[in-house]
Every structure is written in structure tokens, then in C-alpha cells.
Write an enzyme that holds these catalytic residues in place. Structure first.
Site: not given
Ligand code: AMP
Length: 215
Positions: A13, A88, A127, A160, A171
Site C-alpha cells: 500500500k 482500519r 523488509r 521496523r 498484525r
């Protein structure tokens, strides 16, 4: 044009929203980035938000709605915007509709990026992000230099804090429970457009632009 990028964490996104923002010349508003910057600044919001973020939980609706309301009132949103990471939950979506209707505006499109759960876990845990310019890297598909220095800005690249495997799984579970129902919400408004998030960044961007220009 007012657009929402909808998708589980790791669907792309943010990457796609930023590219689209350059193309359409409207701001890309990432609520995750707003919160991370508050955490970095150690503001009251940052201190409150980091507990939820580190646990892979959602920051309470009332906080998020206030942040987005203030951001959308800024001058650069007058010609439109792209929302990445908001809404969300259904209450956030309802609050957004209410907010926009006061300005006689509405969301035009919701781009739902689809990627399977197993691919998302691999994507997210591999990531890495530049702590200065927020450029995304991936240890498997787009690795940074061995010294973990960003090739664009010279910033330090790191993982992160919510991209470790346990938090990623949490998540994704939160996404299924709280955010996935938004697909139905926007389908009922005939605004939902599905795009496969598999393929190169440019391929996915191409499919998104095609949808926007054909509708
Ligand atoms: P993101 O960068 O969009 O994956 O967001 C990172 C984290 O910020 C999420 O896991 C949540 O804890 C928090 N967050 C971002 N946007 C929202 C939102 N709209 N509602 C609640 N929490 C959010």
C-alpha cells in the site's frame, strides 16, 4: 480525487500509494508514518501509540480519527489525497464518510491490494526501511548494501520494530478481524476495486492506474 489504499500489512500500500501520489500530484497520507514520526519525536501521541504499535495492535479509533481529521484540513488536501493505513476499522470508515460529507466530498475509489498470507509473512519479516527517507528495502528481493546505508540518502537502514515474526502474525490477525470487513463496507458503496499485489512494483502500479483511468 480521494483514494483509499486498502490491504493487509505488506501488500505494498505504502509503495503504491507514494507512486500514485507523484502521478496524481496529491498527497499520500500514511497514518503509520505519522505515528512513527510521533514515536521518534517522543511526543505524548508517540508515547501512547508505541505501546499499541509494538504489540501489533491498533491505536484507538478516537486517536486515529483526530489525527486524520486534522491532516485532511491542511491546504494540500484540497485537490484530493490518498489514504494509506486509514481507515482500519468500520468506525474509522464511518467517521471518514461523515467528515467528508461535511465538505460535500466523498471517497472515489478504494484500491484493495490482494496478496496471500504466507507471502505477506515472508515479505514483512524480510523488509528493511531507511530510518531517514523511509525507502523500503527487502533482504530477499531488493537488498540494501552490506553496510546497511541507504543508497538514496545515506541514512541507516533497519528493521521496523513491528516487523518481527510474532508481531507480524499478530498484525495480520488484527487485519483479518478488524480491517478486512472494510472490503464489504466499500463493496456496498460500489467503490472497491481489487488489484493483485503480486508482480513488480511497476506492474502493480500500472494495474492501479488502468483501473483509475477506466472508471
Ligand atoms: P502501518 O505502517 O500502516 O503498517 O502502521 C503501523 C502501525 O501503526 C499499525 O500496526 C497500528 O498499530 C498503527 N496504525 C496505523 N494506522 C492506524 C489506524 N488507522 N488505526 C489504528 N492503528 C493504526
Amino acid at each position: 480525487m480521494q483514494i483509499i489504499m486498502l490491504g493487509a500489512p505488506g501488500t505494498g500500500k505504502g509503495t503504491q500509494g507514494k507512486l500514485l501520489s507523484k502521478h496524481l500530484k496529491i498527497p499520500n497520507i500514511s497514518t503509520g508514518d505519522i505515528l512513527r514520526s510521533a514515536v521518534k519525536q517522543k511526543s505524548d501521541l508517540g508515547k501512547k501509540a508505541s505501546e499499541f504499535m509494538d504489540a501489533g495492535e491498533l491505536v484507538p479509533d478516537v486517536v486515529m480519527i483526530g489525527i486524520v481529521r486534522d491532516r485532511l484540513m491542511e491546504a494540500d488536501c484540497k485537490k484530493g489525497f490518498i489514504l494509506d493505513g486509514f481507515p482500519r476499522t468500520v468506525p474509522q470508515a464511518e467517521a471518514l464518510d461523515k467528515l467528508l460529507s461535511k465538505e460535500c466530498a466523498e471517497i472515489d475509489f478504494v484500491i484493495a491490494l490482494d496478496v496471500s498470507q504466507s507471502k505477506l509473512i515472508t515479505r514483512l519479516t524480510s523488509r528493511r526501511v531507511c530510518s531517514a527517507c523511509r525507502k523500503d528495502y527487502n533482504m530477499l528481493t531488493n537488498p540494501p548494501a552490506a553496510d546497511m546505508i541507504c543508497s538514496f540518502c545515506g541514512g541507516i537502514i533497519s528493521q521496523r520494530s513491528d516487523d518481527d515474526e510474532t508481531t507480524v502474525k499478530k498484525r495480520l490477525q488484527v487485519y483479518e478481524n478488524k480491517t478486512a470487513p472494510l472490503r464489504k463496507y466499500y463493496e456496498n458503496q460500489s467503490k472497491l476495486r481489487h488489484v493483485s499485489g503480486i508482480g513488480s512494483i511497476d506492474e502493480v502500479q500500472g494495474k492501479i492506474r488502468e483501473i483509475l483511468s477506466n472508471t
